[in-house]
Design an enzyme around this catalytic site. Structure first.
Site, PDB file in Angstrom:
ATOM      1  N   LEU A  12     -29.507 -17.067  41.371  1.00 14.66           N
ATOM      2  CA  LEU A  12     -28.623 -16.385  40.429  1.00 14.66           C
ATOM      3  C   LEU A  12     -28.284 -14.981  40.908  1.00 14.66           C
ATOM      4  CD1 LEU A  12     -27.080 -16.331  37.771  1.00 14.66           C
ATOM      5  CD2 LEU A  12     -29.198 -15.611  36.637  1.00 14.66           C
ATOM      6  N   THR A 102     -35.608 -20.237  30.100  1.00 13.73           N
ATOM      7  CA  THR A 102     -35.621 -21.594  30.612  1.00 13.73           C
ATOM      8  C   THR A 102     -35.809 -22.641  29.528  1.00 13.73           C
ATOM      9  OG1 THR A 102     -36.904 -23.116  32.039  1.00 13.73           O
ATOM     10  CG2 THR A 102     -38.096 -21.305  31.036  1.00 13.73           C
ATOM     11  N   TYR A 126     -45.812 -22.210  33.579  1.00 17.29           N
ATOM     12  CA  TYR A 126     -44.530 -21.536  33.770  1.00 17.29           C
ATOM     13  C   TYR A 126     -43.803 -21.392  32.437  1.00 17.29           C
ATOM     14  CZ  TYR A 126     -39.540 -21.169  34.848  1.00 17.29           C
ATOM     15  OH  TYR A 126     -38.220 -20.805  34.858  1.00 17.29           O
ATOM     16  N   TRP A 151     -32.342 -26.569  35.253  1.00 21.62           N
ATOM     17  CA  TRP A 151     -31.966 -27.315  36.462  1.00 21.62           C
ATOM     18  C   TRP A 151     -31.009 -26.507  37.340  1.00 21.62           C
ATOM     19  CZ3 TRP A 151     -30.878 -33.184  35.234  1.00 21.62           C
ATOM     20  CH2 TRP A 151     -31.908 -33.711  34.439  1.00 21.62           C
TER      21      TRP A 151
END
Length: 294
Positions: A12, A102, A126, A151
């Site tokens: 990103l 996420t 995570y 993803w």
């Protein structure tokens, strides 16, 4: 206006850097782990005092999902404690924050698109550290936008698309999990959505979802990669149980994007169109590391 982007070496961060030239009126500052280590909790405020950003896009994270199971302290420092320090600084200095989270904050035990208000219940380390990072931002009272995604792939870095291209060039047959459902996110699309939000006059803090449109499995994703690239490898679908990993994965990660579209009017391209665009940036498949065209 000073706009600080952390995690500039990641997928990103790299896409944000590429797009930055298209957004005028900003003094972009891009920092990686060397210049801005989130695990150095005590040094974060001092680094931010020196940079004095008006807005921070925190694209840095500990993203090694399986390694996090045995490196929980490192993952927590980067994804939770460091994020909390950034949020506290933003609150104290009236700076805005865009933070990336996420789908792994959810357990995936659902079969309907996940909305922002869905109950969080991470099933691996995570996901737990990212959940705690979200909570630290909210508790700080910072003027923050949290964007959950899933993803992620790009022409930069290591990701599923590049792994599939490599394996398909080396093998006649591969196996890919077919019972984990979601939609991929082309990091270029996500970067554009973030910069459009920052650049607009529609800032509204809160939690938002962003991934590309569509509903597929990892198997479907792999087949599309093969077909678009015109490879001959056979792709076999297998259940999650046939491919055990140290960290559990959510079975269902499809994010509902209605809120981010309605609030900011951002574009959410179809996953196949975005995959085609990404593959167009990659050199023809070989046994060497896949690199983007320059």
């Amino acid at each position: 206006m000073k706009l600080l982007v952390t995690g500039t070496g990641g997928q990103l961060g790299s896409e944000l850097k590429d797009l930055s030239a298209s957004y005028s009126g900003y003094d972009f500052i891009f920092v990686g782990r060397k210049e801005f280590p989130l695990e150095d909790i005590g040094g974060i405020a001092g680094r931010l005092d020196a940079l004095k950003p008006d807005t921070i896009i925190n694209a840095a994270a500990y993203t090694a999902v399986d390694l996090a199971e045995t490196a929980a302290d490192s993952a927590d420092r980067i994804n939770h404690l460091g994020v909390g320090q950034i949020a506290d600084w933003c609150r104290g200095n009236r700076a805005k924050l865009v933070h990336l989270s996420t789908d792994y904050v959810f357990d995936g035990n659902n079969d309907q698109p996940i909305v922002e208000e869905s109950a969080k219940n991470p099933i691996n380390t995570y996901g737990q550290t990212k959940h705690l990072g979200e909570e630290a931002i909210i508790a700080s009272g910072a003027d923050a936008i949290i964007i959950r995604t899933a993803w992620v792939y790009s022409s930069y870095g290591k990701n599923f698309v590049k792994t599939m291209l490599r394996l398909m060039s080396e093998r006649d047959e591969i196996a890919v999990v077919n019972d984990q459902i979601g939609s991929p996110t082309y990091a270029h699309d996500l970067a554009k959505a973030i910069l459009d939000i920052v650049h607009s006059d529609k800032w509204a803090n809160g939690v938002y979802n962003y991934s590309n449109e569509g509903r597929i499995s990892w198997y479907d994703f792999a087949v599309a990669i093969r077909d678009i690239r015109g490879l001959a490898c056979k792709v076999n679908g297998i259940p999650t149980e046939a491919y055990p990993t140290p960290a559990k994965r959510p079975q269902y990660s499809l994010l509902d994007k209605r809120k981010i579209k309605a609030t900011f009017g951002v574009a959410v391209p179809d996953w196949r169109a975005s995959l085609t665009a990404c593959l167009g940036k990659l050199k023809p498949t070989s046994r060497q590391n896949l690199q983007p065209y320059t």
